[in-house]
Design a protein around this motif. Structure first.
Motif, PDB file in Angstrom:
ATOM      1  N   ILE A 419      34.049  43.615  29.336  1.00 25.37           N
ATOM      2  CA  ILE A 419      34.774  42.243  29.355  1.00 25.37           C
ATOM      3  C   ILE A 419      35.945  42.461  30.949  1.00 25.37           C
ATOM      4  O   ILE A 419      35.800  41.984  32.347  1.00 25.37           O
ATOM      5  CB  ILE A 419      35.367  41.658  28.494  1.00 25.37           C
ATOM      6  N   PRO A 420      37.036  43.073  30.887  1.00 29.24           N
ATOM      7  CA  PRO A 420      37.840  42.954  31.931  1.00 29.24           C
ATOM      8  C   PRO A 420      37.071  43.767  32.854  1.00 29.24           C
ATOM      9  O   PRO A 420      38.098  43.427  33.907  1.00 29.24           O
ATOM     10  CB  PRO A 420      38.741  44.696  30.822  1.00 29.24           C
ATOM     11  N   ARG A 421      35.816  44.793  33.049  1.00 26.70           N
ATOM     12  CA  ARG A 421      35.825  45.010  34.533  1.00 26.70           C
ATOM     13  C   ARG A 421      34.632  43.936  35.005  1.00 26.70           C
ATOM     14  O   ARG A 421      35.071  43.503  35.933  1.00 26.70           O
ATOM     15  CB  ARG A 421      35.107  45.855  34.142  1.00 26.70           C
ATOM     16  N   LEU A 422      34.557  43.144  33.867  1.00 26.42           N
ATOM     17  CA  LEU A 422      33.557  42.119  34.790  1.00 26.42           C
ATOM     18  C   LEU A 422      34.136  40.796  35.314  1.00 26.42           C
ATOM     19  O   LEU A 422      34.214  40.597  36.498  1.00 26.42           O
ATOM     20  CB  LEU A 422      32.208  41.044  33.824  1.00 26.42           C
ATOM     21  N   LEU A 423      35.567  40.557  34.705  1.00 31.05           N
ATOM     22  CA  LEU A 423      36.208  39.412  34.304  1.00 31.05           C
ATOM     23  C   LEU A 423      37.342  39.757  36.376  1.00 31.05           C
ATOM     24  O   LEU A 423      37.204  39.265  37.312  1.00 31.05           O
ATOM     25  CB  LEU A 423      37.469  39.139  34.075  1.00 31.05           C
ATOM     26  N   ASP A 424      37.973  41.700  36.222  1.00 30.62           N
ATOM     27  CA  ASP A 424      38.188  41.962  37.453  1.00 30.62           C
ATOM     28  C   ASP A 424      36.975  42.143  38.124  1.00 30.62           C
ATOM     29  O   ASP A 424      37.380  41.547  39.728  1.00 30.62           O
ATOM     30  CB  ASP A 424      38.470  43.457  37.470  1.00 30.62           C
ATOM     31  N   ALA A 425      35.944  42.418  38.762  1.00 27.91           N
ATOM     32  CA  ALA A 425      34.413  41.465  40.055  1.00 27.91           C
ATOM     33  C   ALA A 425      35.056  40.951  40.846  1.00 27.91           C
ATOM     34  O   ALA A 425      34.630  40.658  41.165  1.00 27.91           O
ATOM     35  CB  ALA A 425      33.155  42.159  39.309  1.00 27.91           C
ATOM     36  N   LEU A 426      34.831  39.108  39.685  1.00 26.12           N
ATOM     37  CA  LEU A 426      35.021  38.388  39.708  1.00 26.12           C
ATOM     38  C   LEU A 426      35.988  37.792  40.537  1.00 26.12           C
ATOM     39  O   LEU A 426      36.030  37.540  41.737  1.00 26.12           O
ATOM     40  CB  LEU A 426      34.681  37.113  38.591  1.00 26.12           C
TER      41      LEU A 426
END
Length: 571
Positions: A419-426
């Motif tokens: 989840i942190p990596r997905l949010l960071d990518a967005l």
């Protein structure tokens, strides 16, 4: 003793000049040619140079110790220029000048940048000592007349046959301005060799890879490559003054720890011989140590130092990097953002002054850092840019729902998509492009901020952090938040952080027993006051103020790849 004979000084011990056949030479033709013939050419130049030196004197005499009183007698070239530049007319010599010790003629010393001859009795040297350069005029008819003419002629001839660009020399003489108006030192003795260059300096060095792997040669051939190191010095000097003026105490905290601590990142692991079986980590950040100091009663502390993250190398990341962090009791998020604006404004003013003085080659800053910066809240701005809402990030389906957004928008899913990596990518895709001018992204989702205070956003209903990140030209420069000071909430957040780290490292969850930093939680039990914390990547600041686009250009020896390559070169 004859004034034109080089004084005999106590030598260093010398053990010969034989070199390993497997040694890769790093200068001369090899820098321009990676072929075997290029290496042979460099090797031949080295052997020829050593033989040349041996034909005139013993090799140990080429590396003399400095004579007694030399530091007092030597005049930095910048001081020499400022003292005499405006007082000499063409053709004039000042024969009554004395050095700082009152001993008569002046001594300047430095590396030779060029050698020019006028017949067989006059030589012009350009010498640079790191501060400035000056011309040295060496003529057989201008040397002191003590001793025999035959001795002077031989010493002068030996000098002209061995001196070359790259050598270090000391020259004694009088301030002089040539008939063409060039401020010079008129030599009263044959210049004294301090350390020869055993390789021929190339005329140019442009290949980026070669320059990175031969940093010392790059600095000699392209002096402008040292500019980022000067910029770093002035940034650190300015930051120290900024924090000192506001009552902060500068400290140093451990680099080797029993746990990585701080941010969500992959640590380096090692062991110490004194602690057999105990796994140690190079610190990811000094954060937890600094907050311990606040618990201990130091309400304003900061540190400038290295941190380590066992991750990739790219334009803005290196596994070893420099960081500045400060922690201040009772500082709110708004106060942290205000200090950031004040600090960067002070840096801009400092470099504006330097561009008209010591750092005239420094490019102009591409953005204005003085004044108030824009602010964008993370979730509302992201939803506006995407044209759709985020899912409830605390729900069991949050991970699946975020992946669905990536699929719908056609965005590449990051590796190890927590989840942190997905949010960071967005954020990288939608928010960072909005931040050309200095901009704060505020109130990140709680999953991105495991060490900060968290609140429920009244607008979106999501749990967010009291956090802000500063972006300039689409790059992150500083991170700040109100610290979590509850040991109970911090334990839960540590466990969440370690879960994400485990998934990132191993592709699945693992046993977290013993991984939580119990000593830090125990420190919190003694009472951490409401505290604001701030961190800034120093290397990126140097990139910003030196106009460089890659982190390797502002590190003294480049990125980790270059450092490892340098370590292997002699094997």
């Amino acid at each position: 003793m004859s004034a034109c004979v080089i004084r005999r000084l106590r030598p260093y011990l010398f053990h010969g000049f034989e070199r390993s056949q497997g040694r890769a030479f790093s200068c001369g033709a090899w820098l321009r040619d990676d072929s075997d013939s290029g290496r042979r050419s460099a090797s031949h130049d080295y052997v020829k140079r050593v033989s040349q030196l041996q034909s005139f004197k013993k090799l140990e005499e080429c590396y003399p110790r400095l004579p007694f009183g030399f530091p007092e007698s030597r005049v930095p070239i910048s001081d020499f220029r400022s003292r005499y530049d405006g007082m000499l007319e063409a053709g004039q010599t000042v024969r009554n000048s004395v050095d700082s010790a009152g001993n008569g003629p002046l001594i300047v010393a430095g590396r030779i940048r060029s050698v020019r001859t006028a017949g067989n009795k006059l030589v012009f040297l350009d010498i640079y000592d790191g501060s400035a350069s000056v011309q040295v005029v060496v003529g057989i008819g201008l040397l002191d007349e003590a001793g025999t003419q035959e001795d002077c002629s031989k010493t002068f001839k030996d000098f002209t046959r061995t001196v070359r660009k790259g050598d270090w020399y000391a020259s004694t003489g009088w301030p002089h301005r040539t008939r063409r108006g060039e401020l010079s030192l008129l030599a009263t003795q044959v210049p004294q060799l301090l350390s020869p260059s055993l390789h021929q300096l190339p005329e140019s060095l442009e290949d980026a890879e070669t320059r990175a792997r031969n940093r010392h040669v790059d600095m000699l051939v392209n002096p402008v490559s040292t500019l980022p190191l000067h910029v770093r010095h002035h940034i650190e000097q300015c930051m120290n003054a900024f924090f000192d003026d506001r009552g902060f105490i500068k400290v140093s905290t451990p680099l080797l720890t029993a746990g990585a601590g701080g941010a969500v990142a992959r640590p380096f692991e090692t062991e110490a011989t004194e602690l057999e079986g105990q796994k140690l980590n190079l610190r990811i950040a000094p954060e937890l140590w600094l907050k311990r100091l606040v618990v201990g009663g130091m309400d304003k502390v900061y540190e400038l130092g290295p941190a380590f993250r066992n991750e990739g190398v790219d334009a803005t990341h290196n596994p070893e990097f420099s960081i500045c962090e400060f922690y201040e009791a009772f500082a709110t998020l708004d106060e942290l953002m205000l200090k950031t604006e004040q600090l960067l404004g002070a840096l801009q003013e400092r470099f504006t002054t330097l561009r008209s003085g010591a750092l005239q080659n420094l490019p102009a800053l591409a953005v204005n850092l003085i004044g108030s910066y824009q602010r964008h809240e993370f979730i509302p701005t992201l939803e506006q840019q995407m044209g759709r809402p985020l899912p409830d990030l605390l729900s069991p389906s949050a991970h699946k729902d975020l992946l669905a957004i990536f699929a719908f928008k056609g965005i590449i899913t990051p590796e190890n998509a927590t989840i942190p990596r997905l949010l960071d990518a967005l954020a990288s895709h939608y928010l960072e492009p909005l931040c050309h001018n200095p901009t704060f992204i505020t109130h990140h989702p709680a999953a991105l901020s495991p060490l900060s205070k968290q609140v429920v956003c009244p607008t979106t209903g999501q749990t967010v952090a009291a956090r802000a990140e500063l972006f300039i030209k689409g790059r992150e420069y500083a991170n700040m938040y109100e610290e979590e000071n509850s040991p109970f909430a911090q334990r839960r957040k540590f466990e969440d952080q370690l879960k994400y780290r485990a998934e990132d490292r191993e592709g699945g969850e693992r046993d977290l027993k013993g991984e939580v930093d119990e000593s830090y939680l125990e420190a919190l039990e003694w009472g951490l006051p409401p505290t604001g914390g701030w961190g800034c990547g120093m290397d990126r600041l140097v990139m910003l103020f030196s106009g460089r686009e890659r982190i390797g250009e502002v590190l003294a020896f480049g990125t980790l790849r270059n450092v490892v390559g340098l370590g292997r070169k002699g094997r």
